[in-house]
Design an enzyme around this catalytic site. Sequence first.
Site, PDB file in Angstrom:
ATOM      1  N   LYS A 269      -3.075   4.647   8.600  1.00  0.00           N
ATOM      2  CA  LYS A 269      -3.480   4.912   7.214  1.00  0.00           C
ATOM      3  C   LYS A 269      -4.808   4.265   6.867  1.00  0.00           C
ATOM      4  CE  LYS A 269      -0.266   3.051   4.651  1.00  0.00           C
ATOM      5  NZ  LYS A 269       0.589   2.389   5.597  1.00  0.00           N
TER       6      LYS A 269
ATOM      7  N   ARG B 148      -2.689 -10.503  12.222  1.00  0.00           N
ATOM      8  CA  ARG B 148      -2.058 -10.808  10.944  1.00  0.00           C
ATOM      9  C   ARG B 148      -0.666 -11.372  11.195  1.00  0.00           C
ATOM     10  NH1 ARG B 148      -2.599  -5.250   7.695  1.00  0.00           N
ATOM     11  NH2 ARG B 148      -0.497  -5.855   7.115  1.00  0.00           N
TER      12      ARG B 148
ATOM     13  N   ARG C  74       4.483   2.228  -3.260  1.00  0.00           N
ATOM     14  CA  ARG C  74       5.350   1.903  -2.130  1.00  0.00           C
ATOM     15  C   ARG C  74       6.813   2.202  -2.434  1.00  0.00           C
ATOM     16  NH1 ARG C  74       1.805  -0.879   1.386  1.00  0.00           N
ATOM     17  NH2 ARG C  74       2.818  -2.341   2.735  1.00  0.00           N
TER      18      ARG C  74
ATOM     19  N   ARG D 108      -2.507  -4.771  17.156  1.00  0.00           N
ATOM     20  CA  ARG D 108      -3.572  -4.683  16.144  1.00  0.00           C
ATOM     21  C   ARG D 108      -4.262  -6.036  15.945  1.00  0.00           C
ATOM     22  NH1 ARG D 108      -2.058  -1.577  10.775  1.00  0.00           N
ATOM     23  NH2 ARG D 108      -0.661  -3.305  10.306  1.00  0.00           N
TER      24      ARG D 108
HETATM   25  P1  AMP Z   1      -0.259  -3.383   4.107  1.00  0.00           P
HETATM   26  O1  AMP Z   1      -1.574  -3.990   4.420  1.00  0.00           O
HETATM   27  O2  AMP Z   1      -0.360  -2.141   3.243  1.00  0.00           O
HETATM   28  O3  AMP Z   1       0.608  -3.153   5.318  1.00  0.00           O
HETATM   29  O4  AMP Z   1       0.515  -4.442   3.186  1.00  0.00           O
HETATM   30  C1  AMP Z   1       0.845  -5.728   3.671  1.00  0.00           C
HETATM   31  C2  AMP Z   1       1.870  -6.353   2.773  1.00  0.00           C
HETATM   32  O5  AMP Z   1       1.356  -6.480   1.438  1.00  0.00           O
HETATM   33  C3  AMP Z   1       3.165  -5.553   2.607  1.00  0.00           C
HETATM   34  O6  AMP Z   1       4.071  -5.784   3.678  1.00  0.00           O
HETATM   35  C4  AMP Z   1       3.673  -6.109   1.278  1.00  0.00           C
HETATM   36  O7  AMP Z   1       4.224  -7.405   1.455  1.00  0.00           O
HETATM   37  C5  AMP Z   1       2.374  -6.271   0.476  1.00  0.00           C
HETATM   38  N1  AMP Z   1       2.061  -5.022  -0.261  1.00  0.00           N
HETATM   39  C6  AMP Z   1       1.025  -4.167  -0.038  1.00  0.00           C
HETATM   40  N2  AMP Z   1       1.052  -3.134  -0.893  1.00  0.00           N
HETATM   41  C7  AMP Z   1       2.130  -3.333  -1.689  1.00  0.00           C
HETATM   42  C8  AMP Z   1       2.713  -2.596  -2.741  1.00  0.00           C
HETATM   43  N3  AMP Z   1       2.209  -1.431  -3.162  1.00  0.00           N
HETATM   44  N4  AMP Z   1       3.822  -3.109  -3.339  1.00  0.00           N
HETATM   45  C9  AMP Z   1       4.340  -4.287  -2.946  1.00  0.00           C
HETATM   46  N5  AMP Z   1       3.872  -5.013  -1.930  1.00  0.00           N
HETATM   47  C10 AMP Z   1       2.773  -4.550  -1.293  1.00  0.00           C
END
Ligand code: AMP
Length: 213
Positions: A13, A160, A88, A127
């Site tokens: 994504k 990460r 989400r 990653r």
């Molecule tokens: P990502 O980089 O999109 O994989 O997000 C990493 C982490 O950030 C996720 O596992 C959540 O803990 C938090 N996070 C990101 N976007 C959201 C969202 N829309 N709602 C809640 N938590 C989020």
Amino acid sequence: MNIILIGPPGVGKGTEAKRLASLFHIPHISTGDMFRAMFDEETELAKIAKAHINRGELVPDDLTNKMVKERLLEKDAQQGFLFDGYPRNIVQAKALDEFLNSRGEHMDAILYIDADVDLLSARIAGRRVCKSCGNVYHIQYKKPKVEGICDACHGELYQRKDDMEDTVRRRLHIYHDVTAPIIDYYKDLQAFHAIDGSGNIEETHEKVMNVIV
Ligand code: AMP
């Protein structure tokens, strides 16, 4: 152009989001990146976000929705935006709908990219992310020219914490329990498109372009 990208962690994504944002001249709004950018801050939101993220759990909806609304009011988001990682769940999807309705706006493309769980786990485990500019690499599929160093800015690459194996499993599990139902919420809309993300970056990009232009 208002675009949402939905898909499990590791499906590509973020990479696709950067390309689309640049093609359509709209900001790439990644809630994950916004939360990570706060990690060194001492605010209450930063502390709560960090604790949830490091456990692989979602940050509470009220905090996330508030942060997103504020972001959408910024100047660069007035001609469109691309969401990566938001909404989400259904609560967030409804909050976004309400906000857009109140401004007489709608979504132009809701792109759902998906791939097999084993493939996703392997992609996430390899990653690596640049500490300075956030560029994403992979130890197998997208190697930097020099190991551990970002091609773009020479920043240090790191893994990460939430990309480590135990947390990845929890994130994929949460995705299927909590995020997958928003597909049902959106799937009957004309703007909705399901895209196979099991191919390489170029193949996925081509599939996306075929449905949105
Ligand atoms: P990502 O980089 O999109 O994989 O997000 C990493 C982490 O950030 C996720 O596992 C959540 O803990 C938090 N996070 C990101 N976007 C959201 C969202 N829309 N709602 C809640 N938590 C989020």
